[in-house]
Design an enzyme around this catalytic site. Structure first.
Site, PDB file in Angstrom:
ATOM      1  N   GLY A 259      11.594 -11.703 -32.562  1.00 41.64           N
ATOM      2  CA  GLY A 259      11.524 -10.180 -33.341  1.00 41.64           C
ATOM      3  C   GLY A 259      10.174  -9.535 -33.550  1.00 41.64           C
ATOM      4  N   PRO A 301      10.052 -15.439 -29.293  1.00 46.27           N
ATOM      5  CA  PRO A 301       9.362 -13.946 -29.132  1.00 46.27           C
ATOM      6  C   PRO A 301       9.832 -13.479 -27.606  1.00 46.27           C
ATOM      7  CG  PRO A 301       7.674 -15.538 -28.568  1.00 46.27           C
ATOM      8  CD  PRO A 301       9.015 -16.647 -29.066  1.00 46.27           C
ATOM      9  N   TYR A 343      17.422   3.954 -28.512  1.00 43.51           N
ATOM     10  CA  TYR A 343      16.839   3.727 -29.746  1.00 43.51           C
ATOM     11  C   TYR A 343      16.136   4.733 -30.411  1.00 43.51           C
ATOM     12  CZ  TYR A 343      17.680  -0.990 -27.718  1.00 43.51           C
ATOM     13  OH  TYR A 343      18.196  -2.217 -27.145  1.00 43.51           O
ATOM     14  N   CYS A 371      22.039  13.319 -15.416  1.00 44.55           N
ATOM     15  CA  CYS A 371      22.565  14.182 -16.201  1.00 44.55           C
ATOM     16  C   CYS A 371      23.269  13.860 -17.427  1.00 44.55           C
ATOM     17  CB  CYS A 371      23.905  14.698 -14.966  1.00 44.55           C
ATOM     18  SG  CYS A 371      23.363  15.442 -13.279  1.00 44.55           S
ATOM     19  N   GLU A 372      22.336  13.695 -18.272  1.00 44.69           N
ATOM     20  CA  GLU A 372      22.755  13.561 -19.742  1.00 44.69           C
ATOM     21  C   GLU A 372      21.553  14.276 -20.523  1.00 44.69           C
ATOM     22  OE1 GLU A 372      24.734  11.471 -21.318  1.00 44.69           O
ATOM     23  OE2 GLU A 372      25.594  10.711 -19.510  1.00 44.69           O
ATOM     24  N   TYR A 400      12.580  -4.848 -22.362  1.00 47.03           N
ATOM     25  CA  TYR A 400      13.776  -4.159 -22.553  1.00 47.03           C
ATOM     26  C   TYR A 400      13.665  -2.722 -21.603  1.00 47.03           C
ATOM     27  CZ  TYR A 400      14.341  -7.366 -26.220  1.00 47.03           C
ATOM     28  OH  TYR A 400      14.375  -8.543 -26.974  1.00 47.03           O
TER      29      TYR A 400
END
Ligand SMILES: *Cc1c(COP(=O)(O)O)cnc(C)c1O
Length: 445
Positions: A259, A301, A343, A371-372, A400
């Site tokens: 984290g 980590p 996020y 298409c968003e 990520y």
């Protein structure tokens, strides 16, 4: 950290990122991104092997000498970036792995089989086939997240004739200041077991011969910049460990989770983020509360090791004006990097060709072709006056990023290139449309 170790570490981590302008053009450890776009097309993920290793070693070094020295295993969180080549790189340096699925277990096996014995298995919804595979692989530790999972683990271990080492992942009810989707250490979250109930569950586990209560684990969330919450959670875990030892459990492992956060807002050309200092502070905060405690420390980590080593290279397709707004449309989209959409994450974005001082700029939304309306990398961002055909680099995309890609809009996933000793090598090729259609079945007729 003793002076020699500090000097060694600082020589290692001279910069927060491996990307620099050389001859007015962005490079990754000496390899020009222009040449990478030429060789592999765009969008493409680019990683620095050097920086991944350095970041891993920062953790290792911090707990290998000085006040923070103690037996430890750094279990890299596979979900941050699960590319086989990266897992192998870390596994060969002695890393353990934090996995959250049977699929990730197979990745570790494929990448570096000896590391299976350094695997910890987290996750709130483990299935029988995943538990069985991990038991057969004789992993280090199951991080159990509910009482029901514990009994399932006991019955599978019994069926296979083995003993399962486990830690309860406790929920310490500690607040960590991060995005709500990646905060996990409060009672209201689905993760872990209420720490006040843990002692009773360990007592019940003691009666089950197929279980070995070997540790306690905690993970309070992701992208946590201040080290205080990690120390606070560890203090609570230590008091539980003391109780458990009184109850006669042989607790050998303290898994303090992952984290630790990075600075996504740090400027590339005027960087202030000091990764070495951050790890040092983290190790100091943990070691202060761990003073005199005899336990093997596990850390998990993910982001901190890979985020800044990687970036997403994309090409500008169009620049368009809608009313008063300017949009820079790139060939990378949210299916390639979903963090901004998921996020509201910030990523620094740089032109590959360095603009001259005083060159004109534009303020625009940097968006993808998906298409968003959530398909954006940045909003109202001021950057060099890029034109169609120009290359841009989305920084800090090593964690990520690739692991959260999808084929949404039937878009092939991008390739990944790893730069090692001044040379780039593909560690994943670009998906083809054929790859995408592979699993689909058309009913006859
Ligand atoms: C995601 C996760 C990690 C890694 O978190 P980072 O923020 O990437 O360091 C570690 N442990 C567990 C249990 C996780 O779910």
């Amino acid at each position: 950290m003793p002076k020699a170790a500090a000097q060694k570490a600082s020589a290692l981590s001279a910069t927060a990122r491996p990307f620099t302008y050389q001859s007015r053009s962005l490079h990754c450890d000496g390899v020009s991104l222009d040449s990478l776009a030429e060789a592999y097309g765009t969008p493409t993920y680019v990683y620095s092997e050097r920086q991944i290793s350095e970041r891993f070693q920062l953790f290792n070094t911090a707990f290998s000498s000085g006040a923070a020295e103690r037996p430890h295993t750094i279990c890299y969180a596979v979900k941050a970036n699960s590319s086989l080549a990266i897992l192998r790189l870390l596994g060969q340096q002695g890393a353990g792995f934090d996995i959250v699925s049977g699929g990730e277990l197979e990745r570790v096996r494929k990448a570096h089989k000896p590391a299976l014995q350094r695997v910890v298995f987290s996750g709130v919804g483990k299935q029988i086939w995943e538990i069985d595979a991990a038991l057969k692989a004789n992993i280090l530790l199951f991080n159990v997240e509910s009482e029901a999972e514990l009994y399932l683990l006991a019955s599978r271990a019994e069926a296979l004739g083995v003993r399962a080492r486990f830690a309860l992942r406790v929920n310490p009810d500690v607040f960590a200041d991060t995005h709500p989707y990646i905060s996990t250490g409060l009672r209201e979250h689905k993760f872990g077991i209420d720490i006040t109930l843990a002692r009773a569950i360990y007592r019940k586990a003691k009666k089950l011969k197929s279980l070995d209560p070997a540790g306690v684990s905690v993970h309070i969330g992701s992208q946590i910049r201040s080290v205080g919450p990690f120390a606070a959670a560890t203090v609570r875990v230590l008091s539980l460990i003391a109780d458990l030892r009184k109850d006669g459990h042989d607790i050998r492992y303290l898994d303090a989770g992952g984290g630790l956060g990075i600075d996504y807002h740090d400027s590339l050309v005027d960087s202030h983020f000091n990764p070495e200092q951050q790890v040092h502070n983290y190790a100091a905060a943990l070691s202060k509360v761990l003073k005199g405690v005899d336990a093997h420390l596990l850390l998990e980590p993910g982001r901190f090791i890979v985020a800044q080593a990687g970036a997403l290279l994309a090409r500008v397709l169009f620049v368009k004006q809608n009313g008063s707004k300017t949009f820079v449309i790139t060939d990378a989209g949210m299916n390639d990097l979903i963090r901004p959409a998921l996020y509201q994450a910030h990523h620094e974005i740089l032109p590959v060709r360095q603009p001259r001082a005083g060159a004109p700029e534009l303020t625009a939304d940097i968006v993808g072709p998906v298409c968003e309306s959530g398909d954006f990398f940045a909003r109202d961002r001021t950057l060099a006056n890029v034109k169609p055909g120009d290359l841009v680099l989305v920084l800090d995309a090593g964690a990520y990023g690739m692991s959260l890609t999808s084929n949404y809009n039937t878009r092939p996933r991008p390739p990944e290139a790893l730069v090692t000793n001044g040379k780039a090598e593909l560690i994943r090729r670009r998906e083809t449309l054929k790859d995408l259609f592979g699993p689909e079945l058309l009913p006859a007729g």
